[in-house]
Design a protein around this motif. Structure first.
Motif, PDB file in Angstrom:
ATOM      1  N   GLY A 116       1.747  -4.749   6.366  1.00 37.06           N
ATOM      2  CA  GLY A 116       1.526  -3.227   5.898  1.00 37.06           C
ATOM      3  C   GLY A 116       0.536  -3.229   4.677  1.00 37.06           C
ATOM      4  O   GLY A 116      -0.228  -4.067   4.429  1.00 37.06           O
ATOM      5  N   ASP A 117       0.706  -1.879   4.098  1.00 40.33           N
ATOM      6  CA  ASP A 117      -0.536  -1.722   3.183  1.00 40.33           C
ATOM      7  C   ASP A 117      -0.396  -2.545   1.724  1.00 40.33           C
ATOM      8  O   ASP A 117       0.961  -2.975   1.382  1.00 40.33           O
ATOM      9  CB  ASP A 117      -0.468  -0.562   2.750  1.00 40.33           C
ATOM     10  CG  ASP A 117      -0.677   0.642   3.757  1.00 40.33           C
ATOM     11  OD1 ASP A 117      -1.365   0.067   4.794  1.00 40.33           O
ATOM     12  OD2 ASP A 117      -0.201   1.877   3.753  1.00 40.33           O
ATOM     13  N   LEU A 118      -1.075  -3.077   1.199  1.00 46.08           N
ATOM     14  CA  LEU A 118      -1.088  -3.826  -0.150  1.00 46.08           C
ATOM     15  C   LEU A 118      -0.427  -2.782  -1.117  1.00 46.08           C
ATOM     16  O   LEU A 118      -0.291  -1.500  -0.742  1.00 46.08           O
ATOM     17  CB  LEU A 118      -2.602  -4.303  -0.567  1.00 46.08           C
ATOM     18  CG  LEU A 118      -3.070  -5.375   0.367  1.00 46.08           C
ATOM     19  CD1 LEU A 118      -4.563  -5.308  -0.127  1.00 46.08           C
ATOM     20  CD2 LEU A 118      -2.351  -6.692   0.395  1.00 46.08           C
ATOM     21  N   PRO A 119       0.147  -3.464  -2.041  1.00 44.36           N
ATOM     22  CA  PRO A 119       0.840  -2.616  -3.265  1.00 44.36           C
ATOM     23  C   PRO A 119      -0.120  -1.726  -3.946  1.00 44.36           C
ATOM     24  O   PRO A 119      -1.331  -2.077  -4.137  1.00 44.36           O
ATOM     25  CB  PRO A 119       1.479  -3.600  -4.098  1.00 44.36           C
ATOM     26  CG  PRO A 119       0.786  -4.804  -3.735  1.00 44.36           C
ATOM     27  CD  PRO A 119       0.417  -4.815  -2.473  1.00 44.36           C
ATOM     28  N   PRO A 120       0.235  -0.729  -4.638  1.00 46.31           N
ATOM     29  CA  PRO A 120      -0.681   0.111  -5.629  1.00 46.31           C
ATOM     30  C   PRO A 120      -0.997  -0.853  -6.755  1.00 46.31           C
ATOM     31  O   PRO A 120      -0.416  -1.930  -7.026  1.00 46.31           O
ATOM     32  CB  PRO A 120       0.157   1.238  -6.046  1.00 46.31           C
ATOM     33  CG  PRO A 120       1.699   0.518  -5.795  1.00 46.31           C
ATOM     34  CD  PRO A 120       1.643  -0.190  -4.614  1.00 46.31           C
ATOM     35  N   ARG A 121      -2.265  -0.350  -7.534  1.00 48.76           N
ATOM     36  CA  ARG A 121      -2.533  -1.216  -8.679  1.00 48.76           C
ATOM     37  C   ARG A 121      -1.720  -1.260  -9.537  1.00 48.76           C
ATOM     38  O   ARG A 121      -1.130  -0.348  -9.885  1.00 48.76           O
ATOM     39  CB  ARG A 121      -3.812  -0.451  -8.998  1.00 48.76           C
ATOM     40  CG  ARG A 121      -4.814  -0.866  -8.005  1.00 48.76           C
ATOM     41  CD  ARG A 121      -6.305  -0.177  -8.549  1.00 48.76           C
ATOM     42  NE  ARG A 121      -6.237   1.456  -8.392  1.00 48.76           N
ATOM     43  CZ  ARG A 121      -6.975   2.412  -8.832  1.00 48.76           C
ATOM     44  NH1 ARG A 121      -8.197   2.017  -9.355  1.00 48.76           N
ATOM     45  NH2 ARG A 121      -6.693   3.465  -8.773  1.00 48.76           N
ATOM     46  N   THR A 122      -1.619  -2.506 -10.294  1.00 47.64           N
ATOM     47  CA  THR A 122      -0.759  -2.441 -11.481  1.00 47.64           C
ATOM     48  C   THR A 122      -1.128  -1.786 -12.676  1.00 47.64           C
ATOM     49  O   THR A 122      -2.449  -1.717 -12.748  1.00 47.64           O
ATOM     50  CB  THR A 122      -0.627  -3.975 -11.861  1.00 47.64           C
ATOM     51  OG1 THR A 122      -0.088  -4.753 -10.905  1.00 47.64           O
ATOM     52  CG2 THR A 122       0.375  -4.335 -13.110  1.00 47.64           C
ATOM     53  N   GLY A 123      -0.058  -0.951 -13.220  1.00 46.11           N
ATOM     54  CA  GLY A 123      -0.497   0.165 -14.570  1.00 46.11           C
ATOM     55  C   GLY A 123      -0.701   1.278 -14.376  1.00 46.11           C
ATOM     56  O   GLY A 123      -0.867   2.112 -15.001  1.00 46.11           O
TER      57      GLY A 123
END
Length: 124
Positions: free
Chosen positions: A28-35
């Motif tokens: 699936g899609d990669l996770p959103p950027r941290t922070g």
């Protein structure tokens, strides 16, 4: 509600967990950027003073707003959505990849969706 009312009524806001698409991963899609959410969501939410219900769509939104670990808990959160009301309403991501999930969880269409529609109609 029709598409025009959703997009042009001023009653709905869409706030993604990130404003940048991180790309595709193996499952699936990669996770959103941290922070990102920590930095920008509080500022953006200040501009939306009359939020009556927040739909938490997918594991990253749920983990952030419910302050729970990201895990396979999406099904449990959605099944027990009433535990998070009246502020939050956790939902599974409406991706074509979730057709198997929908087939395995028929209670979603028969119980959760009608309640969500009722709540939105009441708010509007």
């Amino acid at each position: 509600m029709d598409e025009d009312a959703f997009y042009n009524s001023g009653y709905f806001a869409v706030l993604p967990m990130d404003f940048y698409f991180p790309g595709h991963g193996k499952s699936g899609d990669l996770p959103p950027r941290t922070g990102f959410a920590e930095k920008w969501h509080p500022q953006l939410l200040q501009e939306l003073p009359d939020i009556q219900l927040t739909l938490l769509i997918g594991q990253y939104a749920q983990a952030y707003y419910l302050q729970e670990k990201i895990s396979g808990k999406v099904t449990e959160r959605v099944k027990h959505y009433k535990d998070y009301l009246p502020t939050y309403f956790p939902l599974v991501h409406p991706s074509p990849r979730n057709q198997i999930w929908m087939a395995k969880n028929p209670w979603f269409e028969s119980e959760v969706v009608p309640d969500l529609k009722k709540r939105i109609k009441t708010i509007l």
